[in-house]
Motif scaffolding. Structure first.
Motif, PDB file in Angstrom:
ATOM      1  N   HIS A  52      -7.505  -1.954  12.391  1.00 34.47           N
ATOM      2  CA  HIS A  52      -6.740  -1.678  11.182  1.00 34.47           C
ATOM      3  C   HIS A  52      -5.893  -2.863  10.743  1.00 34.47           C
ATOM      4  O   HIS A  52      -5.710  -3.089   9.547  1.00 34.47           O
ATOM      5  CB  HIS A  52      -5.881  -0.435  11.385  1.00 34.47           C
ATOM      6  N   GLY A  53      -5.354  -3.619  11.695  1.00 36.21           N
ATOM      7  CA  GLY A  53      -4.589  -4.807  11.321  1.00 36.21           C
ATOM      8  C   GLY A  53      -5.449  -5.836  10.620  1.00 36.21           C
ATOM      9  O   GLY A  53      -5.012  -6.484   9.656  1.00 36.21           O
ATOM     10  N   LEU A  54      -6.684  -6.005  11.081  1.00 38.88           N
ATOM     11  CA  LEU A  54      -7.630  -6.905  10.423  1.00 38.88           C
ATOM     12  C   LEU A  54      -7.946  -6.413   9.019  1.00 38.88           C
ATOM     13  O   LEU A  54      -7.920  -7.193   8.051  1.00 38.88           O
ATOM     14  CB  LEU A  54      -8.919  -6.987  11.256  1.00 38.88           C
ATOM     15  N   ASN A  55      -8.249  -5.135   8.876  1.00 38.69           N
ATOM     16  CA  ASN A  55      -8.582  -4.588   7.555  1.00 38.69           C
ATOM     17  C   ASN A  55      -7.440  -4.789   6.568  1.00 38.69           C
ATOM     18  O   ASN A  55      -7.650  -5.157   5.407  1.00 38.69           O
ATOM     19  CB  ASN A  55      -8.906  -3.097   7.669  1.00 38.69           C
ATOM     20  N   LEU A  56      -6.225  -4.533   7.039  1.00 39.42           N
ATOM     21  CA  LEU A  56      -5.056  -4.664   6.171  1.00 39.42           C
ATOM     22  C   LEU A  56      -4.832  -6.116   5.777  1.00 39.42           C
ATOM     23  O   LEU A  56      -4.584  -6.430   4.603  1.00 39.42           O
ATOM     24  CB  LEU A  56      -3.825  -4.101   6.883  1.00 39.42           C
TER      25      LEU A  56
ATOM     26  N   TRP B 190       1.028  -0.426  -2.759  1.00 41.94           N
ATOM     27  CA  TRP B 190      -0.409  -0.604  -2.574  1.00 41.94           C
ATOM     28  C   TRP B 190      -0.762  -0.756  -1.091  1.00 41.94           C
ATOM     29  O   TRP B 190      -1.730  -0.162  -0.621  1.00 41.94           O
ATOM     30  CB  TRP B 190      -0.896  -1.827  -3.348  1.00 41.94           C
ATOM     31  N   GLU B 191      -0.002  -1.579  -0.370  1.00 44.51           N
ATOM     32  CA  GLU B 191      -0.316  -1.790   1.045  1.00 44.51           C
ATOM     33  C   GLU B 191      -0.232  -0.489   1.830  1.00 44.51           C
ATOM     34  O   GLU B 191      -1.028  -0.241   2.738  1.00 44.51           O
ATOM     35  CB  GLU B 191       0.638  -2.828   1.647  1.00 44.51           C
ATOM     36  N   ASN B 192       0.715   0.344   1.497  1.00 39.18           N
ATOM     37  CA  ASN B 192       0.836   1.637   2.155  1.00 39.18           C
ATOM     38  C   ASN B 192      -0.423   2.468   1.941  1.00 39.18           C
ATOM     39  O   ASN B 192      -0.933   3.113   2.862  1.00 39.18           O
ATOM     40  CB  ASN B 192       2.061   2.386   1.619  1.00 39.18           C
ATOM     41  N   ASN B 193      -0.933   2.463   0.724  1.00 42.97           N
ATOM     42  CA  ASN B 193      -2.138   3.239   0.440  1.00 42.97           C
ATOM     43  C   ASN B 193      -3.336   2.702   1.216  1.00 42.97           C
ATOM     44  O   ASN B 193      -4.143   3.468   1.756  1.00 42.97           O
ATOM     45  CB  ASN B 193      -2.436   3.233  -1.057  1.00 42.97           C
TER      46      ASN B 193
ATOM     47  N   TYR C 282      -2.371   9.700  -1.070  1.00 42.51           N
ATOM     48  CA  TYR C 282      -1.023   9.141  -1.245  1.00 42.51           C
ATOM     49  C   TYR C 282      -0.626   9.028  -2.712  1.00 42.51           C
ATOM     50  O   TYR C 282       0.435   9.503  -3.132  1.00 42.51           O
ATOM     51  CB  TYR C 282      -0.947   7.772  -0.564  1.00 42.51           C
ATOM     52  N   THR C 283      -1.483   8.376  -3.508  1.00 42.04           N
ATOM     53  CA  THR C 283      -1.103   8.150  -4.905  1.00 42.04           C
ATOM     54  C   THR C 283      -0.907   9.466  -5.637  1.00 42.04           C
ATOM     55  O   THR C 283       0.064   9.634  -6.397  1.00 42.04           O
ATOM     56  CB  THR C 283      -2.174   7.315  -5.620  1.00 42.04           C
TER      57      THR C 283
ATOM     58  N   LEU D 295       5.627   7.258   2.759  1.00 44.08           N
ATOM     59  CA  LEU D 295       5.612   5.812   2.990  1.00 44.08           C
ATOM     60  C   LEU D 295       5.273   5.572   4.461  1.00 44.08           C
ATOM     61  O   LEU D 295       6.112   5.195   5.276  1.00 44.08           O
ATOM     62  CB  LEU D 295       6.932   5.173   2.598  1.00 44.08           C
ATOM     63  N   TYR D 296       4.032   5.814   4.789  1.00 39.47           N
ATOM     64  CA  TYR D 296       3.480   5.696   6.144  1.00 39.47           C
ATOM     65  C   TYR D 296       3.744   4.315   6.729  1.00 39.47           C
ATOM     66  O   TYR D 296       4.244   4.170   7.843  1.00 39.47           O
ATOM     67  CB  TYR D 296       1.987   5.997   6.038  1.00 39.47           C
ATOM     68  N   LEU D 297       3.418   3.268   5.977  1.00 44.42           N
ATOM     69  CA  LEU D 297       3.646   1.886   6.407  1.00 44.42           C
ATOM     70  C   LEU D 297       5.028   1.456   5.921  1.00 44.42           C
ATOM     71  O   LEU D 297       5.260   1.337   4.719  1.00 44.42           O
ATOM     72  CB  LEU D 297       2.554   0.975   5.844  1.00 44.42           C
TER      73      LEU D 297
END
Length: 688
Positions: free
Chosen positions: A218-222, A419-422, A438-439, A476-478
């Motif tokens: 997930h860190g790579l994807n983000l 956006w990053e959170n989504n 989320y949105t 706001l998960y992230l």
């Protein structure tokens, strides 16, 4: 090119009306081009985006330039009283460029090189494409930069997509090295490298996510999505070098988008980050009016949300750069706008902060994929058909509202969107894979304020919170420690903060917080969410709040209350009679936490209570039924109030004080009838 005196017609002086104009498609038909000029007058249009996909007409062979046709367009539009938004042509390459320089072709996530064709499919890293786009842009700036018809640069078109070629792989590795300060240990920590033995010991081992490689880190994807945004911005910045150098006084934009099926902001790029680099926010709005899955008012709420988001990116009026006067050609069903809807939908854009109504397209193409996409001028070339008359009506209305241009929309309520959170939340393999939404959840928290005519700014986490009385931060998960600290400061200084389930779960690297909820969040909310229950679509629970019961679905957080006050309780399941909604006074401010996903009736009650508590109110109160929206813009001398009927029948609204109808030049007071899809635009003088 003739020397002309610069006409002082800019965003600050008038509302722009017009659209994407493609004379390059009609160079063999001078009769058509002559008709365009006559029809532009009849349609009450004043501004035209030119050259968006005209590279092959400007440079049919490498180094061979044919600008004469564009010279003529500049002159004839200027003499016709019009303005030009000149586009750079990078959105679609000529075939000779792909043939001669195949490195400009994009490589998809399956590592397949794409072919020439379509559009928006170039490599953002290609040195050749960067050189070629910058060169053609310099020629355009040299030739037209001082022309009095030029009012804005339109850079490329709807930037989107990603490239996985070797050039982009190398650029990604350099971006990663820079982001993690050349520290592989920091990278492996951020991406949780030991999981599945994914620890890197050399930068050369890093590759972009792919279905035929790695796509579960997930860190790579983000970070890849962040890189795509940064690389797109870098490409854009390369494009605009000659425009900034040669035309420093001409504003620059590029058009943002929305995903039309569910009408949410486009997710391929972080527009919050992109907004820092453009002068004027513009977006292409294509709501599916009259669809069979939601009411007209429901869709109007979503349009208002995106308008308020894009306006808030720079806290200034935006431009609607594309829309359709009737149908589009890419929905599953391409339904025509019903009578009065074009004026109503256009006025909604103006009411929420747009200084323009622009169309794709001015004239329908005769062939290819967009020959049936809506346009001002249809294949009949007539000014007598219904759609053309609707456009002319909008033009006449905008002329009456010219003093609206440049005015503001003050707001005491901020709703945070990220956006990053989504990206991170969609990637999370947990909760309900189809129900996170989320949105759409943020839009549902926005809905009550829209229905109650309370102005809202939809803001980024990086923006200043201090001017708002109320800040709403759903899902706001992230959530980084830095943002947590800023939220804590907002509350400590007297702000009211509302948050919800699935907030504050992971860091900016998409790593979970260890030891439970971050301590600063526990401090300001006075409670601690211990567990999140995810419900099947058929599952239901209930929450009691303020003596009433409300339906809960999909998510419920089990809460441990410390200092917080319990405002509502769950009624069913193993956590029946435990806290579901809490409030807490922290220093000068107050917080609320909503533990579960609740029906809209709850939001009406809950936010209605907060609105009363904080003394929030419309800029000018108008009594009306649901489905009527009242929005306002404010000049130095008056409030301009837009009353818009998004219901399927006429509505009666009540003005308790006299107002001036700006469209009909008459005073209104008391009960006023607004027809189906009708509007009223009234002025209220400001009092000291």
């Amino acid at each position: 090119m003739k020397n002309r005196e610069k006409r002082q017609v800019t965003r600050a002086h008038t509302l722009l009306h017009g659209g994407d104009y493609n004379p390059d498609q009609w160079l063999n038909r001078p009769d058509v081009l002559a008709d365009d000029l006559k029809l532009m007058k009849l349609a009450h249009t004043n501004t035209y985006s030119v050259g968006i996909f005209a590279w092959s007409a400007l440079e049919p062979e490498e180094g061979v330039y044919t600008f004469e046709w564009l010279d003529d367009i500049f002159e004839t539009i200027y003499e016709n009283g019009g303005n030009i938004i000149l586009a750079t042509p990078s959105g679609a390459r000529p075939a000779w460029l792909s043939q001669t320089y195949p490195e400009v072709l994009r490589t998809n996530e399956m590592r397949l090189k794409q072919l020439q064709g379509a559009r928006h499919n170039h490599c953002f890293s290609s040195p050749v494409y960067r050189e070629k786009t910058q060169h053609i842009n310099k020629l355009l700036a040299d030739r037209y930069g001082n022309h009095p018809a030029l009012v804005m640069w339109h850079v490329s078109n709807e930037y989107s997509g990603e490239c996985h070629c070797e050039l982009c792989q190398e650029a990604f590795k350099e971006w990663i090295k820079d982001t993690y300060h050349n520290d592989l240990t920091a990278l492996n920590d951020a991406w949780w490298g030991p999981f599945w033995s994914h620890t890197f010991n050399d930068w050369s081992q890093i590759q972009s996510p792919s279905p035929i490689g790695e796509e579960a880190v997930h860190g790579l994807n983000l970070d890849w999505l962040r890189f795509v945004t940064d690389q797109t911005i870098d490409f854009y910045k390369n494009e605009i070098v000659p425009l900034r150098e040669l035309t420093p006084s001409i504003p620059i934009t590029t058009n943002f988008m929305a995903d039309t099926d569910d009408l949410i902001p486009y997710q391929g790029l972080d527009y919050g980050k992109f907004a820092e680099h453009i002068d004027v926010i513009t977006w292409d709005g294509y709501p599916a009016w009259h669809n069979d899955r939601e009411s007209t008012a429901d869709l109007a709420m979503k349009v208002g949300f995106i308008d308020d988001l894009y306006r808030s990116l720079k806290q200034q009026p935006f431009l609607l750069l594309e829309s359709t006067p009737s149908a589009v050609n890419w929905h599953t069903v391409n339904k025509a706008k019903r009578p009065h809807m074009h004026l109503l939908s256009s006025m909604q854009m103006i009411a929420h902060g747009s200084d323009s109504i622009m169309y794709f397209q001015w004239r329908k193409s005769r062939g290819s994929s967009e020959k049936f996409h809506g346009a001002v001028v249809d294949h009949d070339n007539s000014s007598e058909n219904r759609v053309f008359k609707d456009v002319a009506e909008v033009g006449q209305t905008l002329e009456k509202l010219s003093d609206v241009a440049g005015t503001t929309r003050p707001a005491d309520v901020g709703i945070l969107y990220d956006w990053e959170n989504n990206w991170a939340l969609k990637d999370a393999q947990g909760y309900g894979l189809e129900t996170k939404r989320y949105t759409q959840t943020v839009q549902e928290h926005y809905r009550t304020f829209w229905e109650k005519d309370i102005p809202v700014d939809v803001i980024m986490k990086e923006q200043d919170f201090s001017s708002y009385k109320l800040l709403v931060v759903p899902m706001l998960y992230l959530l980084s420690l830095d943002t947590i600290s800023r939220l804590k400061e907002f509350v400590a200084n007297g702000g009211t903060l509302v948050s919800t389930y699935i907030t504050g779960i992971v860091t900016e690297h998409d790593l979970t917080y260890l030891g439970g909820w971050p301590q600063d969040l526990q401090d300001i909310f006075g409670m601690n969410p211990l567990e999140t229950d995810t419900l099947y679509p058929s599952d239901r629970n209930k929450v009691r709040y303020s003596g009433k019961e409300y339906e809960l679905k999909e998510y419920a957080s089990i809460l441990e209350v410390n200092q917080a006050k319990i405002e509502g309780e769950y009624l069913e399941d193993f956590y029946a009679n435990t806290p579901a909604i809490t409030s807490h006074s922290f220093e000068k401010g107050k917080t609320y936490y909503i533990g579960g996903r609740l029906e809209q009736a709850f939001h009406e009650e809950f936010y209605g209570d907060i609105i009363k508590e904080l003394g929030l109110s419309p800029i000018f109160p108008v009594k009306h039924e649901k489905g009527v929206s009242v929005q306002a813009r404010q000049s130095e001398t008056e409030d301009i109030i837009f009353v818009m009927n998004f219901t399927e029948e006429e509505q009666v609204v009540i003005f308790d004080k006299p107002v001036w109808d700006k469209l009909n030049d008459e005073e209104l007071v008391g009960e006023v009838t607004v027809e189906k899809y009708g509007i009223k635009v009234v002025a209220v003088p400001l009092t000291n």
